[in-house]
Design a protein around this motif. Structure first.
Motif, PDB file in Angstrom:
ATOM      1  N   ALA A 121       0.839  -1.207   0.000  1.00  0.00           N
ATOM      2  CA  ALA A 121       0.000   0.000   0.000  1.00  0.00           C
ATOM      3  C   ALA A 121       0.869   1.251   0.000  1.00  0.00           C
ATOM      4  O   ALA A 121       0.542   2.242  -0.671  1.00  0.00           O
ATOM      5  N   GLY A 122       1.989   1.210   0.739  1.00  0.00           N
ATOM      6  CA  GLY A 122       2.887   2.357   0.790  1.00  0.00           C
ATOM      7  C   GLY A 122       3.503   2.668  -0.565  1.00  0.00           C
ATOM      8  O   GLY A 122       3.645   3.844  -0.940  1.00  0.00           O
ATOM      9  N   VAL A 123       3.856   1.634  -1.310  1.00  0.00           N
ATOM     10  CA  VAL A 123       4.430   1.831  -2.646  1.00  0.00           C
ATOM     11  C   VAL A 123       3.416   2.504  -3.566  1.00  0.00           C
ATOM     12  O   VAL A 123       3.733   3.479  -4.268  1.00  0.00           O
ATOM     13  N   PHE A 124       2.187   1.999  -3.558  1.00  0.00           N
ATOM     14  CA  PHE A 124       1.160   2.601  -4.415  1.00  0.00           C
ATOM     15  C   PHE A 124       0.775   3.996  -3.936  1.00  0.00           C
ATOM     16  O   PHE A 124       0.509   4.884  -4.763  1.00  0.00           O
ATOM     17  N   LEU A 125       0.748   4.207  -2.625  1.00  0.00           N
ATOM     18  CA  LEU A 125       0.425   5.534  -2.102  1.00  0.00           C
ATOM     19  C   LEU A 125       1.484   6.546  -2.516  1.00  0.00           C
ATOM     20  O   LEU A 125       1.159   7.695  -2.859  1.00  0.00           O
ATOM     21  N   GLN A 126       2.735   6.134  -2.499  1.00  0.00           N
ATOM     22  CA  GLN A 126       3.803   7.024  -2.950  1.00  0.00           C
ATOM     23  C   GLN A 126       3.622   7.384  -4.422  1.00  0.00           C
ATOM     24  O   GLN A 126       3.840   8.534  -4.824  1.00  0.00           O
ATOM     25  N   ASP A 127       3.196   6.416  -5.217  1.00  0.00           N
ATOM     26  CA  ASP A 127       2.927   6.702  -6.627  1.00  0.00           C
ATOM     27  C   ASP A 127       1.776   7.695  -6.786  1.00  0.00           C
ATOM     28  O   ASP A 127       1.827   8.581  -7.638  1.00  0.00           O
ATOM     29  N   VAL A 128       0.739   7.530  -5.969  1.00  0.00           N
ATOM     30  CA  VAL A 128      -0.390   8.465  -6.033  1.00  0.00           C
ATOM     31  C   VAL A 128       0.069   9.882  -5.698  1.00  0.00           C
ATOM     32  O   VAL A 128      -0.269  10.845  -6.403  1.00  0.00           O
ATOM     33  N   LEU A 129       0.846  10.011  -4.639  1.00  0.00           N
ATOM     34  CA  LEU A 129       1.310  11.340  -4.198  1.00  0.00           C
ATOM     35  C   LEU A 129       2.241  11.981  -5.223  1.00  0.00           C
ATOM     36  O   LEU A 129       2.249  13.201  -5.378  1.00  0.00           O
ATOM     37  N   ASN A 130       3.018  11.151  -5.914  1.00  0.00           N
ATOM     38  CA  ASN A 130       3.965  11.665  -6.905  1.00  0.00           C
ATOM     39  C   ASN A 130       3.405  11.651  -8.322  1.00  0.00           C
ATOM     40  O   ASN A 130       4.135  11.914  -9.280  1.00  0.00           O
ATOM     41  N   LYS A 131       2.096  11.306  -8.424  1.00  0.00           N
ATOM     42  CA  LYS A 131       1.412  11.282  -9.722  1.00  0.00           C
ATOM     43  C   LYS A 131       2.133  10.361 -10.719  1.00  0.00           C
ATOM     44  O   LYS A 131       2.329  10.705 -11.888  1.00  0.00           O
ATOM     45  N   ARG A 132       2.514   9.169 -10.223  1.00  0.00           N
ATOM     46  CA  ARG A 132       3.155   8.167 -11.069  1.00  0.00           C
ATOM     47  C   ARG A 132       2.237   6.954 -11.213  1.00  0.00           C
ATOM     48  O   ARG A 132       1.367   6.730 -10.379  1.00  0.00           O
ATOM     49  N   THR A 133       2.484   6.179 -12.252  1.00  0.00           N
ATOM     50  CA  THR A 133       1.715   4.940 -12.456  1.00  0.00           C
ATOM     51  C   THR A 133       2.641   3.760 -12.758  1.00  0.00           C
ATOM     52  O   THR A 133       2.189   2.738 -13.257  1.00  0.00           O
ATOM     53  N   SER A 134       3.926   3.906 -12.438  1.00  0.00           N
ATOM     54  CA  SER A 134       4.902   2.880 -12.833  1.00  0.00           C
ATOM     55  C   SER A 134       4.648   1.542 -12.146  1.00  0.00           C
ATOM     56  O   SER A 134       4.806   0.484 -12.768  1.00  0.00           O
ATOM     57  N   THR A 135       4.244   1.564 -10.881  1.00  0.00           N
ATOM     58  CA  THR A 135       3.994   0.299 -10.189  1.00  0.00           C
ATOM     59  C   THR A 135       2.774  -0.403 -10.771  1.00  0.00           C
ATOM     60  O   THR A 135       2.797  -1.617 -11.012  1.00  0.00           O
ATOM     61  N   ALA A 136       1.713   0.354 -10.993  1.00  0.00           N
ATOM     62  CA  ALA A 136       0.522  -0.234 -11.600  1.00  0.00           C
ATOM     63  C   ALA A 136       0.835  -0.767 -12.998  1.00  0.00           C
ATOM     64  O   ALA A 136       0.329  -1.822 -13.399  1.00  0.00           O
TER      65      ALA A 136
END
Length: 211
Positions: A121-136
């Motif tokens: 969840a932390g990895v995806f939350l970091q992506d949300v905050l940084n406006k990234r989609t690389s993990t998804a």
């Protein structure tokens, strides 16, 4: 078109129908656990139930990690170099096994699952905050999924924190032996819920809504 909460719930529940066949990776670790724990409980005796619990869980966890290791490395290679991916994969695979191997307290095994959800969840939350989609994108690399990646990233935060809450609730409410049964079927539950949530996101995106 405006959708009421009831419409969204009905859409979500309808997606559980006609599920495809489940892969053995989803149920084999649970089978190892459900067979191993009773056998080890008898072998170790009533005074070593914690050790039987931890040993059976270690064996099942090793099977689960082993079956998912290749996919984990493949996803990491989309973000890191080959050396970095190898190091991170070995750490993520080896550290939980080492911790469980050194303890005989069921609570450590139970909290290991919670830690997994916190990390993901932390990895995806970091992506949300940084406006990234690389993990998804590493989970859904197909071209047709690209437009859905922002909402899938947000969805994965909800999904993992939701299962974190579920796991902690199971720990508080039920005896550890019942939690083992929950862990054994958890991949099937998680797969079913995740599939329904992904299809819900796709349906909402296609109708002009965002999560």
């Amino acid at each position: 078109m405006h959708r009421t909460p009831f419409d969204l719930l009905r859409l979500f529940l309808s997606l559980f129908q006609d599920l495809p066949p489940l892969s053995r990776a989803l149920y084999l670790p649970g089978a190892v656990l459900l067979v191993g724990y009773p056998v080890l409980s008898v072998a170790f005796g009533p005074d070593h139930q914690g050790q039987a619990f931890a040993t059976a869980f270690l064996a099942a966890l090793a099977v689960r990690i082993g079956m998912g290791f290749e996919g984990m490395v493949r996803r990491m290679l989309t973000r890191y170099s080959a050396l970095q991916a190898a190091v991170f994969a070995l750490l993520l695979a080896g550290l939980p096994l080492m911790v469980v191997a050194l303890v005989d307290d069921p609570l450590w095994c139970q909290r290991m699952q919670s830690l997994f959800y916190v990390v993901i969840a932390g990895v995806f939350l970091q992506d949300v905050l940084n406006k990234r989609t690389s993990t998804a994108a590493s989970f859904w690399p197909d071209e047709e999924m690209r437009e859905h990646l922002p909402n899938l990233t947000k969805m994965m935060v909800v999904y993992n924190f939701g299962f974190l809450l579920l796991n902690e609730t199971m720990i508080k409410v039920f005896d550890p032996s019942y939690w083992l049964l929950f862990w054994a079927v958890l991949p099937i539950i998680g797969h079913t819920v995740l599939r329904a949530m992904v299809l819900t996101v796709i349906n909402l995106d296609d109708n002009g809504h965002t999560v």
